[in-house]
Motif scaffolding. Structure first.
Motif, PDB file in Angstrom:
ATOM      1  N   SER A  15       0.863  -1.172   0.000  1.00 53.44           N
ATOM      2  CA  SER A  15       0.000   0.000   0.000  1.00 53.44           C
ATOM      3  C   SER A  15       0.901   1.225   0.000  1.00 53.44           C
ATOM      4  CB  SER A  15      -0.901   0.001   1.237  1.00 53.44           C
ATOM      5  OG  SER A  15      -1.677   1.177   1.276  1.00 53.44           O
ATOM      6  N   GLY A  16       1.003   1.878  -1.145  1.00 53.23           N
ATOM      7  CA  GLY A  16       1.921   3.011  -1.264  1.00 53.23           C
ATOM      8  C   GLY A  16       3.348   2.525  -1.103  1.00 53.23           C
ATOM      9  N   ASN A  17       4.060   3.093  -0.132  1.00 60.51           N
ATOM     10  CA  ASN A  17       5.442   2.666   0.096  1.00 60.51           C
ATOM     11  C   ASN A  17       5.574   1.772   1.330  1.00 60.51           C
ATOM     12  OD1 ASN A  17       5.090   4.575   2.104  1.00 60.51           O
ATOM     13  ND2 ASN A  17       7.116   5.448   1.866  1.00 60.51           N
ATOM     14  N   THR A  18       4.463   1.162   1.756  1.00 59.25           N
ATOM     15  CA  THR A  18       4.484   0.257   2.901  1.00 59.25           C
ATOM     16  C   THR A  18       4.162  -1.157   2.440  1.00 59.25           C
ATOM     17  OG1 THR A  18       3.728   2.046   4.349  1.00 59.25           O
ATOM     18  CG2 THR A  18       3.531  -0.199   5.198  1.00 59.25           C
ATOM     19  N   LEU A  19       4.950  -2.109   2.897  1.00 58.75           N
ATOM     20  CA  LEU A  19       4.746  -3.512   2.567  1.00 58.75           C
ATOM     21  C   LEU A  19       4.307  -4.242   3.830  1.00 58.75           C
ATOM     22  CD1 LEU A  19       5.092  -5.713   0.343  1.00 58.75           C
ATOM     23  CD2 LEU A  19       7.359  -6.110   1.300  1.00 58.75           C
ATOM     24  N   TYR A  20       3.181  -4.938   3.749  1.00 53.61           N
ATOM     25  CA  TYR A  20       2.665  -5.707   4.869  1.00 53.61           C
ATOM     26  C   TYR A  20       2.850  -7.195   4.580  1.00 53.61           C
ATOM     27  CZ  TYR A  20       0.367  -1.340   6.104  1.00 53.61           C
ATOM     28  OH  TYR A  20       0.107  -0.042   6.428  1.00 53.61           O
ATOM     29  N   LEU A  21       3.333  -7.934   5.568  1.00 48.55           N
ATOM     30  CA  LEU A  21       3.495  -9.380   5.444  1.00 48.55           C
ATOM     31  C   LEU A  21       2.458 -10.083   6.303  1.00 48.55           C
ATOM     32  CD1 LEU A  21       7.362  -9.831   5.703  1.00 48.55           C
ATOM     33  CD2 LEU A  21       5.970  -9.506   3.668  1.00 48.55           C
ATOM     34  N   SER A  22       2.066 -11.286   5.864  1.00 47.98           N
ATOM     35  CA  SER A  22       1.069 -12.040   6.604  1.00 47.98           C
ATOM     36  C   SER A  22       1.249 -13.528   6.350  1.00 47.98           C
ATOM     37  CB  SER A  22      -0.328 -11.612   6.148  1.00 47.98           C
ATOM     38  OG  SER A  22      -1.308 -12.418   6.738  1.00 47.98           O
ATOM     39  N   GLY A  23       0.818 -14.339   7.278  1.00 43.32           N
ATOM     40  CA  GLY A  23       0.761 -15.778   7.091  1.00 43.32           C
ATOM     41  C   GLY A  23       2.098 -16.452   6.917  1.00 43.32           C
ATOM     42  N   HIS A  24       3.087 -16.061   7.692  1.00 46.08           N
ATOM     43  CA  HIS A  24       4.414 -16.649   7.520  1.00 46.08           C
ATOM     44  C   HIS A  24       4.749 -17.677   8.583  1.00 46.08           C
ATOM     45  CE1 HIS A  24       5.239 -13.678   4.508  1.00 46.08           C
ATOM     46  NE2 HIS A  24       6.288 -14.399   4.182  1.00 46.08           N
ATOM     47  N   GLY A  25       5.377 -18.698   8.104  1.00 48.25           N
ATOM     48  CA  GLY A  25       6.028 -19.718   8.910  1.00 48.25           C
ATOM     49  C   GLY A  25       7.337 -19.965   8.198  1.00 48.25           C
ATOM     50  N   ALA A  26       7.883 -21.126   8.365  1.00 46.12           N
ATOM     51  CA  ALA A  26       9.113 -21.471   7.648  1.00 46.12           C
ATOM     52  C   ALA A  26       8.763 -21.870   6.213  1.00 46.12           C
ATOM     53  CB  ALA A  26       9.828 -22.607   8.349  1.00 46.12           C
ATOM     54  N   CYS A  27       9.669 -21.617   5.306  1.00 45.32           N
ATOM     55  CA  CYS A  27       9.478 -21.976   3.896  1.00 45.32           C
ATOM     56  C   CYS A  27       9.929 -23.408   3.644  1.00 45.32           C
ATOM     57  CB  CYS A  27      10.298 -21.041   3.009  1.00 45.32           C
ATOM     58  SG  CYS A  27       9.698 -19.351   2.983  1.00 45.32           S
ATOM     59  N   GLU A  28       9.604 -23.885   2.469  1.00 45.75           N
ATOM     60  CA  GLU A  28      10.080 -25.176   1.964  1.00 45.75           C
ATOM     61  C   GLU A  28       9.701 -26.357   2.856  1.00 45.75           C
ATOM     62  OE1 GLU A  28      14.284 -24.533   1.585  1.00 45.75           O
ATOM     63  OE2 GLU A  28      14.057 -23.358  -0.228  1.00 45.75           O
ATOM     64  N   GLY A  29       8.560 -26.297   3.500  1.00 43.69           N
ATOM     65  CA  GLY A  29       8.106 -27.424   4.305  1.00 43.69           C
ATOM     66  C   GLY A  29       8.940 -27.705   5.538  1.00 43.69           C
ATOM     67  N   LYS A  30       9.665 -26.720   6.033  1.00 40.40           N
ATOM     68  CA  LYS A  30      10.536 -26.920   7.195  1.00 40.40           C
ATOM     69  C   LYS A  30       9.912 -26.383   8.482  1.00 40.40           C
ATOM     70  CE  LYS A  30      14.784 -26.635   4.506  1.00 40.40           C
ATOM     71  NZ  LYS A  30      16.026 -25.916   4.294  1.00 40.40           N
ATOM     72  N   SER A  31       8.590 -26.366   8.558  1.00 42.59           N
ATOM     73  CA  SER A  31       7.916 -25.825   9.726  1.00 42.59           C
ATOM     74  C   SER A  31       8.262 -26.605  10.988  1.00 42.59           C
ATOM     75  CB  SER A  31       6.398 -25.834   9.526  1.00 42.59           C
ATOM     76  OG  SER A  31       6.042 -24.958   8.511  1.00 42.59           O
ATOM     77  N   VAL A  32       8.390 -25.879  12.064  1.00 46.04           N
ATOM     78  CA  VAL A  32       8.669 -26.472  13.369  1.00 46.04           C
ATOM     79  C   VAL A  32       7.456 -26.192  14.249  1.00 46.04           C
ATOM     80  CG1 VAL A  32      10.180 -26.424  15.384  1.00 46.04           C
ATOM     81  CG2 VAL A  32      11.130 -26.050  13.099  1.00 46.04           C
TER      82      VAL A  32
END
Length: 110
Positions: free
Chosen positions: A54-71
């Motif tokens: 949104s404009g010059n702001t980046l919002y992140l959501s829904g993150h865990g570890a990538c590549e199936g390496k969730s702990v």
């Protein structure tokens, strides 16, 4: 090109050493020099997105570890401090990978 502001993640201070520096190295070079490689960013499976600009702001959501390496687990219950640190590190690298995907270059982040 305007720099993007990533307030929610950088306010924690966890990613600041990789993104801001007085020398001429890029954030990607600093990540590599620290011994890390960015994974492929997570692609949403359901009806959500992992980032929104949104404009010059980046919002992140829904993150865990990538590549199936969730702990999974709870620190102190079934994860020790080292395992918790490693899990947080994986999530941070995944967040950086998403930021790079969304902006094209981590040098665009302030």
């Amino acid at each position: 090109m305007k720099k993007l502001l990533l307030s929610s993640v950088l306010s924690l201070g966890l990613l600041t050493p990789f993104l801001s520096s007085a020398d001429d190295t890029t954030p990607e070079q600093r990540i590599k020099a620290a011994g890390f490689t960015l994974p492929a960013p997570v692609k949403p499976i359901a009806n959500y997105v992992t980032w929104r600009r949104s404009g010059n702001t980046l919002y992140l959501s829904g993150h865990g570890a990538c590549e199936g390496k969730s702990v999974l687990g709870k620190l102190g219950s079934n994860l020790n401090i080292e395992q918790g640190y490693d899990a947080a590190q994986l999530v941070g690298l995944c967040a950086l990978a998403t930021i790079k995907y969304a902006t094209g270059d981590l040098s665009n982040v302030k």
